[in-house]
Motif scaffolding. Structure first.
Motif, PDB file in Angstrom:
ATOM      1  N   ALA A  14      -1.632  59.830  12.769  1.00 36.09           N
ATOM      2  CA  ALA A  14      -1.678  58.362  12.811  1.00 36.09           C
ATOM      3  C   ALA A  14      -2.738  57.826  13.771  1.00 36.09           C
ATOM      4  O   ALA A  14      -3.387  56.819  13.465  1.00 36.09           O
ATOM      5  N   ASP A  15      -2.924  58.461  14.908  1.00 33.15           N
ATOM      6  CA  ASP A  15      -3.897  57.953  15.877  1.00 33.15           C
ATOM      7  C   ASP A  15      -5.301  57.916  15.287  1.00 33.15           C
ATOM      8  O   ASP A  15      -6.043  56.963  15.488  1.00 33.15           O
ATOM      9  N   PHE A  16      -5.653  58.935  14.538  1.00 36.26           N
ATOM     10  CA  PHE A  16      -6.984  58.994  13.935  1.00 36.26           C
ATOM     11  C   PHE A  16      -7.094  58.057  12.733  1.00 36.26           C
ATOM     12  O   PHE A  16      -8.097  57.363  12.564  1.00 36.26           O
ATOM     13  N   ILE A  17      -6.056  58.045  11.914  1.00 35.92           N
ATOM     14  CA  ILE A  17      -6.082  57.272  10.666  1.00 35.92           C
ATOM     15  C   ILE A  17      -6.001  55.772  10.936  1.00 35.92           C
ATOM     16  O   ILE A  17      -6.604  54.973  10.223  1.00 35.92           O
ATOM     17  N   GLY A  18      -5.250  55.391  11.965  1.00 37.50           N
ATOM     18  CA  GLY A  18      -5.109  53.978  12.291  1.00 37.50           C
ATOM     19  C   GLY A  18      -3.906  53.317  11.649  1.00 37.50           C
ATOM     20  O   GLY A  18      -3.702  52.119  11.796  1.00 37.50           O
ATOM     21  N   GLU A  39       9.636  56.205  -1.166  1.00 37.07           N
ATOM     22  CA  GLU A  39       9.037  54.917  -0.833  1.00 37.07           C
ATOM     23  C   GLU A  39       8.309  55.059   0.490  1.00 37.07           C
ATOM     24  O   GLU A  39       8.875  55.564   1.463  1.00 37.07           O
ATOM     25  N   MET A  40       7.051  54.609   0.502  1.00 34.59           N
ATOM     26  CA  MET A  40       6.201  54.744   1.690  1.00 34.59           C
ATOM     27  C   MET A  40       5.665  53.386   2.125  1.00 34.59           C
ATOM     28  O   MET A  40       5.378  52.522   1.288  1.00 34.59           O
ATOM     29  N   PHE A  41       5.515  53.259   3.434  1.00 30.23           N
ATOM     30  CA  PHE A  41       4.995  52.042   4.052  1.00 30.23           C
ATOM     31  C   PHE A  41       3.867  52.414   5.021  1.00 30.23           C
ATOM     32  O   PHE A  41       3.870  53.507   5.590  1.00 30.23           O
ATOM     33  N   ASP A  42       2.954  51.482   5.215  1.00 31.39           N
ATOM     34  CA  ASP A  42       1.866  51.624   6.198  1.00 31.39           C
ATOM     35  C   ASP A  42       0.988  52.843   5.962  1.00 31.39           C
ATOM     36  O   ASP A  42       0.458  53.436   6.907  1.00 31.39           O
ATOM     37  N   THR A  43       0.787  53.210   4.706  1.00 28.37           N
ATOM     38  CA  THR A  43      -0.185  54.257   4.381  1.00 28.37           C
ATOM     39  C   THR A  43      -1.563  53.591   4.323  1.00 28.37           C
ATOM     40  O   THR A  43      -1.654  52.356   4.263  1.00 28.37           O
ATOM     41  N   PRO A  44      -2.643  54.363   4.336  1.00 24.36           N
ATOM     42  CA  PRO A  44      -3.946  53.748   4.116  1.00 24.36           C
ATOM     43  C   PRO A  44      -3.925  52.983   2.778  1.00 24.36           C
ATOM     44  O   PRO A  44      -3.490  53.515   1.754  1.00 24.36           O
ATOM     45  N   ALA A  45      -4.369  51.736   2.821  1.00 22.43           N
ATOM     46  CA  ALA A  45      -4.281  50.833   1.665  1.00 22.43           C
ATOM     47  C   ALA A  45      -5.207  51.248   0.523  1.00 22.43           C
ATOM     48  O   ALA A  45      -6.253  51.857   0.746  1.00 22.43           O
ATOM     49  N   ASN A  46      -4.776  50.902  -0.685  1.00 20.96           N
ATOM     50  CA  ASN A  46      -5.586  51.097  -1.895  1.00 20.96           C
ATOM     51  C   ASN A  46      -6.122  52.523  -2.008  1.00 20.96           C
ATOM     52  O   ASN A  46      -7.274  52.737  -2.379  1.00 20.96           O
ATOM     53  N   HIS A 150      -0.248  62.829   1.569  1.00 21.59           N
ATOM     54  CA  HIS A 150      -1.637  63.077   1.943  1.00 21.59           C
ATOM     55  C   HIS A 150      -2.513  61.901   1.526  1.00 21.59           C
ATOM     56  O   HIS A 150      -2.142  61.127   0.660  1.00 21.59           O
ATOM     57  N   GLY A 151      -3.707  61.847   2.089  1.00 22.92           N
ATOM     58  CA  GLY A 151      -4.740  60.966   1.577  1.00 22.92           C
ATOM     59  C   GLY A 151      -5.202  59.856   2.483  1.00 22.92           C
ATOM     60  O   GLY A 151      -4.393  59.060   2.959  1.00 22.92           O
ATOM     61  N   VAL A 152      -6.514  59.844   2.726  1.00 22.78           N
ATOM     62  CA  VAL A 152      -7.184  58.784   3.476  1.00 22.78           C
ATOM     63  C   VAL A 152      -8.384  58.314   2.664  1.00 22.78           C
ATOM     64  O   VAL A 152      -8.886  59.044   1.815  1.00 22.78           O
ATOM     65  N   PRO A 153      -8.857  57.102   2.901  1.00 24.57           N
ATOM     66  CA  PRO A 153     -10.008  56.605   2.144  1.00 24.57           C
ATOM     67  C   PRO A 153     -11.256  57.467   2.379  1.00 24.57           C
ATOM     68  O   PRO A 153     -11.456  58.003   3.475  1.00 24.57           O
ATOM     69  N   GLN A 154     -12.100  57.550   1.357  1.00 27.20           N
ATOM     70  CA  GLN A 154     -13.359  58.284   1.472  1.00 27.20           C
ATOM     71  C   GLN A 154     -14.248  57.681   2.559  1.00 27.20           C
ATOM     72  O   GLN A 154     -15.102  58.361   3.120  1.00 27.20           O
ATOM     73  N   SER A 155     -14.034  56.420   2.876  1.00 28.33           N
ATOM     74  CA  SER A 155     -14.857  55.752   3.888  1.00 28.33           C
ATOM     75  C   SER A 155     -14.522  56.190   5.315  1.00 28.33           C
ATOM     76  O   SER A 155     -15.304  55.951   6.234  1.00 28.33           O
ATOM     77  N   LEU A 156     -13.379  56.852   5.511  1.00 31.85           N
ATOM     78  CA  LEU A 156     -12.997  57.321   6.841  1.00 31.85           C
ATOM     79  C   LEU A 156     -13.818  58.568   7.177  1.00 31.85           C
ATOM     80  O   LEU A 156     -13.792  59.557   6.446  1.00 31.85           O
ATOM     81  N   LYS A 157     -14.553  58.513   8.266  1.00 32.27           N
ATOM     82  CA  LYS A 157     -15.402  59.643   8.657  1.00 32.27           C
ATOM     83  C   LYS A 157     -14.541  60.718   9.313  1.00 32.27           C
ATOM     84  O   LYS A 157     -13.986  60.510  10.388  1.00 32.27           O
ATOM     85  N   ALA A 178       1.701  61.946   6.570  1.00 32.72           N
ATOM     86  CA  ALA A 178       3.121  61.808   6.885  1.00 32.72           C
ATOM     87  C   ALA A 178       3.861  63.039   6.391  1.00 32.72           C
ATOM     88  O   ALA A 178       3.419  63.713   5.457  1.00 32.72           O
ATOM     89  N   THR A 179       4.993  63.310   7.031  1.00 33.60           N
ATOM     90  CA  THR A 179       5.772  64.500   6.672  1.00 33.60           C
ATOM     91  C   THR A 179       7.251  64.263   7.008  1.00 33.60           C
ATOM     92  O   THR A 179       7.585  63.434   7.844  1.00 33.60           O
TER      93      THR A 179
END
Length: 185
Positions: A14-18, A39-46, A150-157, A178-179
């Motif tokens: 979470a610290d890295f992903i934001g 059901e999931m909340f506060d994942t990286p959007a879209n 799993h999964g973060v946007p491609q824009s995240l370096k 998340a786990t």
């Protein structure tokens, strides 16, 4: 006989992903069907979020990964680093879990608020048959498994140290966000 399992899903990386992705998963085995509700909340959007249960084929009890599993000290726990405590990816929560086809584009996508809900009835006979083919047993042993989202946007370096390529999919797709430990209800 009906058996219900629940996993409280907590943030990872979470610290890295934001964002602090969190939620709950419910699994209900009822005769010939496995009903899955996540059901999931506060994942990286879209973002499309791969989700699976992981475990050890020999029946060893899987544990959730924590930052303690960050073996290369890059401040991220990537997919390969989860394996020591969580085992291997086993069953996907996509459009056809019983096929156990892990790399695909048929997983849930979060909305603009980082929310998504997944619900599926899976034919247990078909799932257990495929599970036995791959892992040598037809016992899903859900209470010895953990769930990963799993999964973060491609824009995240991501640092170059982050591993987890699966087929044509890179670490952006496989990075755990998340786990949760699956337990009997």
């Amino acid at each position: 006989m009906t058996q219900k399992y629940i996993a409280k899903i907590v943030p990872l990386n979470a610290d890295f992903i934001g964002t602090k992705a969190h939620g709950q998963a419910e699994f209900t085995e009822d005769d010939d069907t496995l009903h899955i509700k996540i059901e999931m909340f506060d994942t990286p959007a879209n973002t499309q979020h791969w989700e699976h249960f992981h475990g050890f084929p020999d029946g060893k009890d899987a544990k959730i990964a924590t930052m303690d599993q960050d073996a290369n000290h890059d401040n991220l726990v990537d997919l390969p680093e989860t394996e020591a405590v969580s085992g291997t990816t086993m069953v996907p929560f996509d459009n056809a879990p019983q096929d156990m086809n892990i790399p695909n584009d048929n997983y849930p996508t979060s909305d603009a608020n980082g929310h998504f809900a997944y619900e599926k009835d899976v034919p247990l006979d078909a799932l257990k048959k495929q599970f036995k083919e791959v892992f040598g047993t037809d016992d899903l042993e859900l209470d010895k498994r953990v769930i990963y989202v799993h999964g973060v946007p491609q824009s995240l370096k991501l640092p170059t140290s982050v591993a987890g390529e699966v087929g044509d999919y890179d670490a952006h797709v496989t990075l755990p966000i998340a786990t949760g430990k699956i337990e009997k209800a």
